[in-house]
Structures are given as structure tokens and as C-alpha cells.
Write a protein that holds these residues in place. Structure first.
Motif, PDB file in Angstrom:
ATOM      1  N   ASN A  38       0.800  -1.229   0.000  1.00 33.44           N
ATOM      2  CA  ASN A  38       0.000   0.000   0.000  1.00 33.44           C
ATOM      3  C   ASN A  38       0.830   1.274   0.000  1.00 33.44           C
ATOM      4  O   ASN A  38       0.298   2.358   0.242  1.00 33.44           O
ATOM      5  CB  ASN A  38      -0.946   0.021   1.217  1.00 33.44           C
ATOM      6  N   THR A  39       2.119   1.166  -0.294  1.00 32.08           N
ATOM      7  CA  THR A  39       2.984   2.350  -0.267  1.00 32.08           C
ATOM      8  C   THR A  39       3.987   2.302  -1.421  1.00 32.08           C
ATOM      9  O   THR A  39       4.532   1.245  -1.736  1.00 32.08           O
ATOM     10  CB  THR A  39       3.756   2.449   1.067  1.00 32.08           C
ATOM     11  N   VAL A  40       4.192   3.453  -2.038  1.00 30.54           N
ATOM     12  CA  VAL A  40       5.216   3.595  -3.072  1.00 30.54           C
ATOM     13  C   VAL A  40       6.195   4.666  -2.606  1.00 30.54           C
ATOM     14  O   VAL A  40       5.808   5.796  -2.321  1.00 30.54           O
ATOM     15  CB  VAL A  40       4.608   4.001  -4.426  1.00 30.54           C
ATOM     16  N   LYS A  41       7.466   4.316  -2.556  1.00 30.81           N
ATOM     17  CA  LYS A  41       8.515   5.252  -2.173  1.00 30.81           C
ATOM     18  C   LYS A  41       9.456   5.399  -3.353  1.00 30.81           C
ATOM     19  O   LYS A  41      10.101   4.434  -3.774  1.00 30.81           O
ATOM     20  CB  LYS A  41       9.258   4.758  -0.944  1.00 30.81           C
ATOM     21  N   LEU A  42       9.530   6.596  -3.916  1.00 33.37           N
ATOM     22  CA  LEU A  42      10.350   6.856  -5.099  1.00 33.37           C
ATOM     23  C   LEU A  42      11.514   7.764  -4.748  1.00 33.37           C
ATOM     24  O   LEU A  42      11.326   8.793  -4.093  1.00 33.37           O
ATOM     25  CB  LEU A  42       9.490   7.491  -6.197  1.00 33.37           C
ATOM     26  N   TYR A  43      12.707   7.368  -5.205  1.00 33.48           N
ATOM     27  CA  TYR A  43      13.877   8.220  -5.017  1.00 33.48           C
ATOM     28  C   TYR A  43      14.122   9.017  -6.282  1.00 33.48           C
ATOM     29  O   TYR A  43      14.309   8.459  -7.368  1.00 33.48           O
ATOM     30  CB  TYR A  43      15.118   7.400  -4.666  1.00 33.48           C
ATOM     31  N   ASP A  44      14.126  10.342  -6.143  1.00 34.69           N
ATOM     32  CA  ASP A  44      14.385  11.267  -7.246  1.00 34.69           C
ATOM     33  C   ASP A  44      15.844  11.688  -7.169  1.00 34.69           C
ATOM     34  O   ASP A  44      16.223  12.454  -6.283  1.00 34.69           O
ATOM     35  CB  ASP A  44      13.461  12.484  -7.130  1.00 34.69           C
ATOM     36  N   PRO A  45      16.704  11.206  -8.085  1.00 39.45           N
ATOM     37  CA  PRO A  45      18.136  11.528  -7.997  1.00 39.45           C
ATOM     38  C   PRO A  45      18.431  12.996  -8.240  1.00 39.45           C
ATOM     39  O   PRO A  45      19.453  13.509  -7.782  1.00 39.45           O
ATOM     40  CB  PRO A  45      18.764  10.649  -9.078  1.00 39.45           C
ATOM     41  N   GLY A  46      17.554  13.698  -8.968  1.00 40.50           N
ATOM     42  CA  GLY A  46      17.779  15.123  -9.197  1.00 40.50           C
ATOM     43  C   GLY A  46      17.594  15.948  -7.949  1.00 40.50           C
ATOM     44  O   GLY A  46      18.340  16.910  -7.699  1.00 40.50           O
ATOM     45  N   LEU A  47      16.597  15.586  -7.148  1.00 37.17           N
ATOM     46  CA  LEU A  47      16.344  16.295  -5.887  1.00 37.17           C
ATOM     47  C   LEU A  47      17.140  15.705  -4.733  1.00 37.17           C
ATOM     48  O   LEU A  47      17.353  16.373  -3.719  1.00 37.17           O
ATOM     49  CB  LEU A  47      14.852  16.252  -5.541  1.00 37.17           C
ATOM     50  N   GLY A  48      17.554  14.444  -4.884  1.00 40.84           N
ATOM     51  CA  GLY A  48      18.201  13.764  -3.767  1.00 40.84           C
ATOM     52  C   GLY A  48      17.238  13.499  -2.634  1.00 40.84           C
ATOM     53  O   GLY A  48      17.635  13.411  -1.473  1.00 40.84           O
TER      54      GLY A  48
END
Length: 234
Positions: free
Chosen positions: A32-42
Motif C-alpha cells: 500500500n505504499t510507493v517510495k520513489l527516489y528522485d536523484p535530481g532532488l536527492g
């Protein structure tokens, strides 16, 4: 000196690969959870209470879907872009594009917009889809639908008779689809379908500006530079 040069080259290659991998979008998915890492924002972007049915990632793009909606994340704009009311069964991603489909429809995320472009309702269920760097292709038993990224819309070729046997393939500028009676080529340089009666297709290949269709006795060639068909014996 040679050993040092080889060692330096190996280290540089390792660092290059490490930076490349680090620069891609990353997903961490639970029920029930999606955690996304954005390398541009860190930083991470988290979707809570999202009932995940499927997900895909590719370089700068990520797509997740539930039974009610689809979300595309583009690291170039650092945003989730929703597609509501769409129950995706699968997805494909390339640089700049994502295509999702359900039995009665198809949609493409075009990062140049950025946004979703939904295809027209289909007569029959979509059986498969394909994606290149500039085009998307969806196929039912009697419809071939191409997303033309220059026009920014979907173009459909409908066949006269529903056929159980059909197939297709595409490149960056051309797509070719066929059933037991006809071959349809979509030419993005002309933004139109070209339909030719060719029976018994065994295989087809898309080159940069050319489509070759092979039957038992002939090789049929569509030349996108001349916008004409040619044929020769095998």
C-alpha cells in the motif's frame, strides 16, 4: 605506466557506471505504499494508501498503477502526473515515453508535454502494445493504433474483418502491422497509414526509413523516402 593506465581506465569506468546507476529513478514498493527516489532532488516522494497493482521504471520515468488510476513520475519535472479512471493491465517504458493499456483503451505518457494522451475507445480488447523512442503501438484483433509523437495524438487503422492472427512491429519513424489479408504501415514522416493487400506475411522488419515485409515468394518494401512500395522475388 601501462598498468596504471589500465587501472585508471577501470576506475573511471566503474565511477561512470556508478553515477549512471545512481542517476536513475528508483522505486521501493510495498502493498500500500510507493517510495520513489528522485536523484535530481536527492529526496524521496512517497505515495501512501496506494493499492499497488503494478509498476515499471526506466531511467527518468516511473509508472505505478492501481485498479483505479495510473501515476507517472518524471524526474525532469519532479512530479507525479495522474491518469484517473484507468485500470492498467500492463505498461512499457522508454526514454521519454510510457504506454499503459487496459482491455478497452490505451494511453501514453509523453514527457515532452509532459502529460498523458489517451487513445480513442477500441472496438475490441487490446491484446498487446509496443513502444519505441518516438512511437507507441497498440493492437486489437482488427485495429492498429499508433501514437504519433509529432502530432501528439493517436492514429487508428481499422481492418474490415476481425482476424485472430495479427502482429506488428515498429521503429522510431515507421510502424508496420498485418493480419492474414493486409499490411498497414504508419509513416510518421507523412503522418498517415498506408494499407497494402499482402497475404501470408511470414515476417516484417522496420529499418530507419524502410519497412520490409516477407512472404513465401516475395519481399515487399515500403520506402519512406519515396513513399512507395516495391517488391521482388525471394
Amino acid at each position: 605506466m601501462r598498468r596504471i593506465s589500465v587501472l585508471a581506465l577501470a576506475v573511471a569506468l566503474f565511477l561512470s557506471l556508478a553515477v549512471s546507476a545512481f542517476g536513475e529513478v528508483q522505486l521501493f514498493v510495498t502493498k500500500n505504499t510507493v517510495k520513489l527516489y528522485d536523484p535530481g532532488l536527492g529526496e524521496h516522494s512517497v505515495l501512501n494508501d496506494f493499492s499497488v497493482a503494478g509498476w515499471k521504471t526506466h531511467n527518468d520515468l516511473a509508472v505505478v498503477w492501481s485498479d483505479r488510476e495510473v501515476l507517472a513520475y518524471d524526474v525532469k519535472i519532479h512530479q507525479w502526473i495522474p491518469l484517473d479512471g484507468f485500470s492498467a493491465t500492463s505498461a512499457l517504458l522508454t526514454d521519454g515515453f510510457a504506454v499503459v493499456w487496459q482491455p478497452g483503451g490505451v494511453a501514453v505518457f509523453d514527457s515532452s508535454k509532459p502529460g498523458w494522451v489517451v487513445g480513442p475507445p477500441t472496438q475490441n480488447a487490446i491484446r498487446t502494445a509496443l513502444l519505441s523512442r518516438k512511437m507507441a503501438l497498440a493492437m486489437t484483433s482488427n485495429e492498429f493504433m499508433v501514437y504519433d509523437s509529432v502530432l501528439g495524438n493517436w492514429q487508428t487503422a481499422a481492418m474490415d474483418n476481425a482476424e485472430a492472427v495479427f502482429d506488428g512491429t515498429l521503429g522510431d519513424n515507421l510502424a508496420v502491422c498485418w493480419d492474414s489479408q493486409e499490411v498497414c504501415v504508419y509513416d510518421m514522416t507523412m503522418h498517415r497509414w498506408d494499407v497494402r493487400p499482402i497475404q501470408g506475411v511470414q515476417a516484417a522488419v522496420v529499418l530507419d526509413r524502410e519497412v520490409r515485409v516477407v512472404t513465401a515468394y516475395k519481399i515487399h518494401t515500403y520506402d519512406a523516402m519515396k513513399h512507395r512500395w516495391f517488391e521482388r522475388d525471394r
